[in-house]
Design a protein around this motif. Structure first.
Motif, PDB file in Angstrom:
ATOM      1  N   GLY A   1       0.999  -0.987  -0.289  1.00  0.00           N
ATOM      2  CA  GLY A   1      -0.081   0.138  -0.153  1.00  0.00           C
ATOM      3  C   GLY A   1       0.446   1.553  -0.058  1.00  0.00           C
ATOM      4  N   ALA A   2       2.223   1.567   0.671  1.00  0.00           N
ATOM      5  CA  ALA A   2       2.834   2.425   0.737  1.00  0.00           C
ATOM      6  C   ALA A   2       2.900   2.658  -0.536  1.00  0.00           C
ATOM      7  CB  ALA A   2       4.030   2.234   2.189  1.00  0.00           C
ATOM      8  N   VAL A   3       3.841   1.889  -1.066  1.00  0.00           N
ATOM      9  CA  VAL A   3       4.116   2.128  -1.925  1.00  0.00           C
ATOM     10  C   VAL A   3       3.517   1.913  -3.605  1.00  0.00           C
ATOM     11  CG1 VAL A   3       5.665   0.089  -4.720  1.00  0.00           C
ATOM     12  CG2 VAL A   3       6.128   0.146  -2.010  1.00  0.00           C
ATOM     13  N   ALA A   4       2.579   1.858  -3.630  1.00  0.00           N
ATOM     14  CA  ALA A   4       1.553   1.949  -4.575  1.00  0.00           C
ATOM     15  C   ALA A   4       0.504   3.448  -4.421  1.00  0.00           C
ATOM     16  CB  ALA A   4       0.556   1.232  -4.582  1.00  0.00           C
ATOM     17  N   GLN A   5       0.820   4.013  -2.556  1.00  0.00           N
ATOM     18  CA  GLN A   5       0.291   4.712  -2.376  1.00  0.00           C
ATOM     19  C   GLN A   5      -0.721   4.832  -2.674  1.00  0.00           C
ATOM     20  OE1 GLN A   5       1.319   8.197  -5.211  1.00  0.00           O
ATOM     21  NE2 GLN A   5       3.336   7.571  -4.564  1.00  0.00           N
ATOM     22  N   LYS A   6      -1.827   3.591  -1.761  1.00  0.00           N
ATOM     23  CA  LYS A   6      -3.216   3.824  -1.882  1.00  0.00           C
ATOM     24  C   LYS A   6      -3.083   2.530  -0.213  1.00  0.00           C
ATOM     25  CE  LYS A   6      -4.394   2.744  -7.282  1.00  0.00           C
ATOM     26  NZ  LYS A   6      -4.547   2.122  -7.914  1.00  0.00           N
ATOM     27  N   ASP A   7      -4.512   2.648   0.101  1.00  0.00           N
ATOM     28  CA  ASP A   7      -4.976   1.888   1.743  1.00  0.00           C
ATOM     29  C   ASP A   7      -5.515   0.659   1.158  1.00  0.00           C
ATOM     30  OD1 ASP A   7      -5.612   0.968   3.903  1.00  0.00           O
ATOM     31  OD2 ASP A   7      -5.918   3.305   4.543  1.00  0.00           O
ATOM     32  N   PHE A   8      -4.484   0.017   0.750  1.00  0.00           N
ATOM     33  CA  PHE A   8      -5.374  -1.608   1.027  1.00  0.00           C
ATOM     34  C   PHE A   8      -5.913  -2.253   1.779  1.00  0.00           C
ATOM     35  CE2 PHE A   8      -2.044  -1.646  -2.839  1.00  0.00           C
ATOM     36  CZ  PHE A   8      -3.240  -0.989  -3.011  1.00  0.00           C
ATOM     37  N   VAL A   9      -5.480  -1.669   3.374  1.00  0.00           N
ATOM     38  CA  VAL A   9      -5.724  -2.530   4.777  1.00  0.00           C
ATOM     39  C   VAL A   9      -7.992  -2.150   4.470  1.00  0.00           C
ATOM     40  CG1 VAL A   9      -6.276  -2.020   7.521  1.00  0.00           C
ATOM     41  CG2 VAL A   9      -3.884  -2.532   5.573  1.00  0.00           C
TER      42      VAL A   9
ATOM     43  N   SER B   1       8.750  -1.117  -6.018  1.00  0.00           N
ATOM     44  CA  SER B   1       9.191   0.185  -6.006  1.00  0.00           C
ATOM     45  C   SER B   1       9.967   1.261  -6.625  1.00  0.00           C
ATOM     46  CB  SER B   1       9.947   0.228  -4.840  1.00  0.00           C
ATOM     47  OG  SER B   1      10.488   1.638  -3.581  1.00  0.00           O
ATOM     48  N   ILE B   2      11.398   0.189  -7.365  1.00  0.00           N
ATOM     49  CA  ILE B   2      12.385   0.344  -8.016  1.00  0.00           C
ATOM     50  C   ILE B   2      11.916   0.534  -9.450  1.00  0.00           C
ATOM     51  CG2 ILE B   2      14.388  -0.703  -9.212  1.00  0.00           C
ATOM     52  CD1 ILE B   2      15.372  -2.028  -6.852  1.00  0.00           C
ATOM     53  N   THR B   3      11.134   0.749  -9.930  1.00  0.00           N
ATOM     54  CA  THR B   3      10.403   0.037 -11.266  1.00  0.00           C
ATOM     55  C   THR B   3       8.851   1.339 -11.745  1.00  0.00           C
ATOM     56  OG1 THR B   3       9.200  -1.544 -11.457  1.00  0.00           O
ATOM     57  CG2 THR B   3      10.945  -2.528 -12.428  1.00  0.00           C
ATOM     58  N   LYS B   4       9.034   1.761 -10.861  1.00  0.00           N
ATOM     59  CA  LYS B   4       7.303   2.620 -10.097  1.00  0.00           C
ATOM     60  C   LYS B   4       6.287   2.412 -10.931  1.00  0.00           C
ATOM     61  CE  LYS B   4      10.985   5.274  -8.574  1.00  0.00           C
ATOM     62  NZ  LYS B   4      10.307   4.878  -7.194  1.00  0.00           N
ATOM     63  N   ILE B   5       5.480   0.800 -11.162  1.00  0.00           N
ATOM     64  CA  ILE B   5       4.929  -0.162 -11.863  1.00  0.00           C
ATOM     65  C   ILE B   5       4.048  -1.066 -10.706  1.00  0.00           C
ATOM     66  CG2 ILE B   5       4.666  -1.380 -13.442  1.00  0.00           C
ATOM     67  CD1 ILE B   5       6.287  -0.601 -15.047  1.00  0.00           C
ATOM     68  N   THR B   6       2.932  -0.647 -10.470  1.00  0.00           N
ATOM     69  CA  THR B   6       1.540  -1.162  -9.902  1.00  0.00           C
ATOM     70  C   THR B   6       0.718  -1.371 -10.187  1.00  0.00           C
ATOM     71  OG1 THR B   6       0.972   1.529  -8.918  1.00  0.00           O
ATOM     72  CG2 THR B   6       3.699   0.359  -7.806  1.00  0.00           C
ATOM     73  N   SER B   7       0.877  -1.507 -11.241  1.00  0.00           N
ATOM     74  CA  SER B   7      -0.563  -2.153 -11.917  1.00  0.00           C
ATOM     75  C   SER B   7      -0.332  -3.701 -11.742  1.00  0.00           C
ATOM     76  CB  SER B   7      -0.742  -2.173 -13.077  1.00  0.00           C
ATOM     77  OG  SER B   7      -1.656  -2.781 -14.406  1.00  0.00           O
ATOM     78  N   PRO B   8      -1.925  -3.937 -10.816  1.00  0.00           N
ATOM     79  CA  PRO B   8      -2.443  -5.268 -10.677  1.00  0.00           C
ATOM     80  C   PRO B   8      -2.151  -6.590 -11.591  1.00  0.00           C
ATOM     81  CG  PRO B   8      -3.618  -4.052  -9.286  1.00  0.00           C
ATOM     82  CD  PRO B   8      -2.991  -3.353 -10.198  1.00  0.00           C
ATOM     83  N   ALA B   9      -2.430  -5.997 -13.159  1.00  0.00           N
ATOM     84  CA  ALA B   9      -2.605  -6.339 -14.200  1.00  0.00           C
ATOM     85  C   ALA B   9      -0.746  -6.945 -14.257  1.00  0.00           C
ATOM     86  CB  ALA B   9      -3.166  -5.385 -15.259  1.00  0.00           C
ATOM     87  N   VAL B  10      -0.054  -6.160 -13.902  1.00  0.00           N
ATOM     88  CA  VAL B  10       1.252  -6.364 -14.650  1.00  0.00           C
ATOM     89  C   VAL B  10       1.554  -7.651 -13.510  1.00  0.00           C
ATOM     90  CG1 VAL B  10       3.732  -6.100 -14.221  1.00  0.00           C
ATOM     91  CG2 VAL B  10       2.451  -4.636 -15.542  1.00  0.00           C
ATOM     92  N   ILE B  11       1.244  -7.677 -12.804  1.00  0.00           N
ATOM     93  CA  ILE B  11       1.558  -9.218 -11.294  1.00  0.00           C
ATOM     94  C   ILE B  11       0.023 -10.649 -11.943  1.00  0.00           C
ATOM     95  CG2 ILE B  11       1.127  -9.910  -9.135  1.00  0.00           C
ATOM     96  CD1 ILE B  11       3.257  -7.615  -9.333  1.00  0.00           C
ATOM     97  N   ARG B  12      -0.891 -10.017 -12.312  1.00  0.00           N
ATOM     98  CA  ARG B  12      -1.086 -11.353 -12.984  1.00  0.00           C
ATOM     99  C   ARG B  12      -0.589 -11.323 -14.259  1.00  0.00           C
ATOM    100  NH1 ARG B  12      -5.943  -7.863 -11.387  1.00  0.00           N
ATOM    101  NH2 ARG B  12      -6.345  -6.719 -13.819  1.00  0.00           N
ATOM    102  N   VAL B  13      -0.031 -10.933 -14.921  1.00  0.00           N
ATOM    103  CA  VAL B  13       0.824 -11.481 -16.216  1.00  0.00           C
ATOM    104  C   VAL B  13       1.977 -12.624 -15.275  1.00  0.00           C
ATOM    105  CG1 VAL B  13       2.794 -10.857 -17.759  1.00  0.00           C
ATOM    106  CG2 VAL B  13       0.565  -9.482 -17.975  1.00  0.00           C
ATOM    107  N   SER B  14       2.686 -11.777 -14.161  1.00  0.00           N
ATOM    108  CA  SER B  14       3.667 -12.942 -13.680  1.00  0.00           C
ATOM    109  C   SER B  14       3.106 -13.643 -12.986  1.00  0.00           C
ATOM    110  CB  SER B  14       4.183 -12.208 -12.485  1.00  0.00           C
ATOM    111  OG  SER B  14       4.537 -10.706 -12.800  1.00  0.00           O
TER     112      SER B  14
END
Length: 405
Positions: free
Chosen positions: A236-244, A282-295
């Motif tokens: 949440g801190a990396v994505a700047q969102k409150d997932f909690v 954090s390094i790539t500045k990419i926080t898209s959940p869609a990218v994780i689904r590609v992984s």
């Protein structure tokens, strides 16, 4: 500036890269406990997809093999065999489900009361130190290979920057493997005989179900549950969102629990949130959940390549042992760091008692048994720690601090 707006091509490239960040740890766990690494890759990918469905596709988390269960699985396998142990891992999901319900009902404060840092810290320390003997035994099979792998991983951690710094495990394994090939210590017969396409999972795990390993694994799940909470806050801190708050910690725990249950049914190891991927975001500045689904999709694709699985299983034990010398010591140091960062007062007699008893029982081989049921090691220490924390009186200043949180 973090971004979720990516082209399909960039999303795919970054997603595959994120998998390689998690790849080493994901396949190392099954290699150490004696199951097919392809199974772990498949269940990691499938579990990640299930997690994203339950969390409404909002949380950029990748689930992979949990290191917390290596020692318990090894110990349980000696008593009940690997099939029975894997079936018993279905209990891990129950802990996640129960915690999810508690968080939904009472909020996180109840978890903080039951599992404060003075209990969680020693559990993490024990996870690392309990495997120190296994690391040395594997490494001494060929100390040259062990030190090559170890020094490579240390070098990557110390001197590399950017994405490279996030892959010390896989770097150490690759270099150690190349040296092993040059030394003639790798048997490629299994790779040659393996098929290109293979089914990575089995569907008969529950046939071996026993209550003893099922109950044995329940207390072990405490550490990864706490780790899960920390990782959700970190993401949440990396994505700047409150997932909690949204989609909610209860949903993320439920998603992790469903992933663990699915993995156990399919013969894989328990799943946990991977902080390595959080670091990559954090390094790539990419926080898209869609990218994780590609992984996740890439992990599933890799899992059905039979020759890749055979290649992974051909890695010499000494190479893995060298990595373990660093890895499990690092886990123990994280537990110490947890005690320091959460400002656990070790001059407080109450805290000294809890930590001391937990470490002594965990490392000393204490066993609590009744009939065919027995609990020992990390699980027993965690239970003792929780009980001591609840019954030992606290100083008034400590009670006041908790009340004002």
């Amino acid at each position: 500036m973090y971004t979720d707006n990516l082209s399909v091509a960039k999303r795919t490239i970054v997603g595959v890269q994120f998998l390689f960040v998690a790849f080493g740890a994901t396949v190392l766990v099954p290699l150490l406990i004696g199951i097919n690494p392809a199974t772990a890759l498949f269940t990691a990918g499938l579990g990640t997809f299930l997690f994203h469905i339950i969390t409404k596709g909002k949380v950029p988390i990748f689930l992979g093999s949990s290191f917390a269960f290596i020692a318990p699985i090894m110990a349980a396998t000696k008593q009940w065999g690997l099939p029975g142990t894997l079936a018993g891992l279905t209990s891990v999901s129950l802990v996640y489900f129960a915690m999810s319900a508690l968080v939904k009902w009472q909020g996180r404060k109840l978890l903080d009361r039951i599992f404060p840092p003075v209990v969680v810290g020693p559990v993490i320390i024990l996870i690392g130190l309990s495997l120190s003997g296994s690391a040395v035994n594997m490494a001494k099979d060929c100390w040259v290979l062990a030190f090559v792998s170890l020094l490579t991983a240390v070098g990557v951690l110390t001197f590399c920057k950017g994405m490279m710094k996030l892959v010390p495990i896989i770097s150490g394994v690759i270099v150690g493997y190349i040296v092993a090939v040059c030394m003639g210590k790798v048997d490629f017969s299994g790779v040659a005989s393996a098929s290109w396409i293979a089914c990575p999972v089995t569907f008969d795990t529950l046939k071996h179900f026993e209550w003893s390993p099922f109950l044995y694994m329940i207390p072990v799940a405490i550490a990864p549950v706490i780790e899960h909470i920390g990782d959700v806050y970190a993401v949440g801190a990396v994505a700047q969102k409150d997932f909690v708050k949204e989609p909610g910690l209860h949903r993320t725990m439920l998603g992790d629990g469903v992933a663990c249950l699915t993995s156990a049914v399919l013969g894989g190891p328990p799943e946990t949130t991977y902080s390595e991927v959080t670091g990559a975001m954090s390094i790539t500045k990419i926080t898209s959940p869609a990218v994780i689904r590609v992984s996740a999709a890439t992990a599933i694709c890799f899992s059905i390549v039979g020759k890749l699985s055979a290649l992974l299983q051909s890695i010499p034990q000494a190479v893995l042992g060298g990595i373990m010398l660093l890895l499990f010591g690092t886990i123990a140091s994280v537990g110490v760091q947890n005690l320091i960062q959460r400002k656990v007062n070790m001059s407080d007699t109450r805290n000294v008692i809890i930590v001391s008893i937990m470490l002594t029982m965990g490392l000393g081989g204490a066993v609590l048994s009744s009939g065919s049921f027995a609990v020992s090691g990390i699980g027993l220490s965690a239970i003792i720690g929780v009980i001591l924390n609840l019954i030992l009186p606290k100083e008034k200043s400590e009670e006041h601090d908790e009340a004002t949180k």
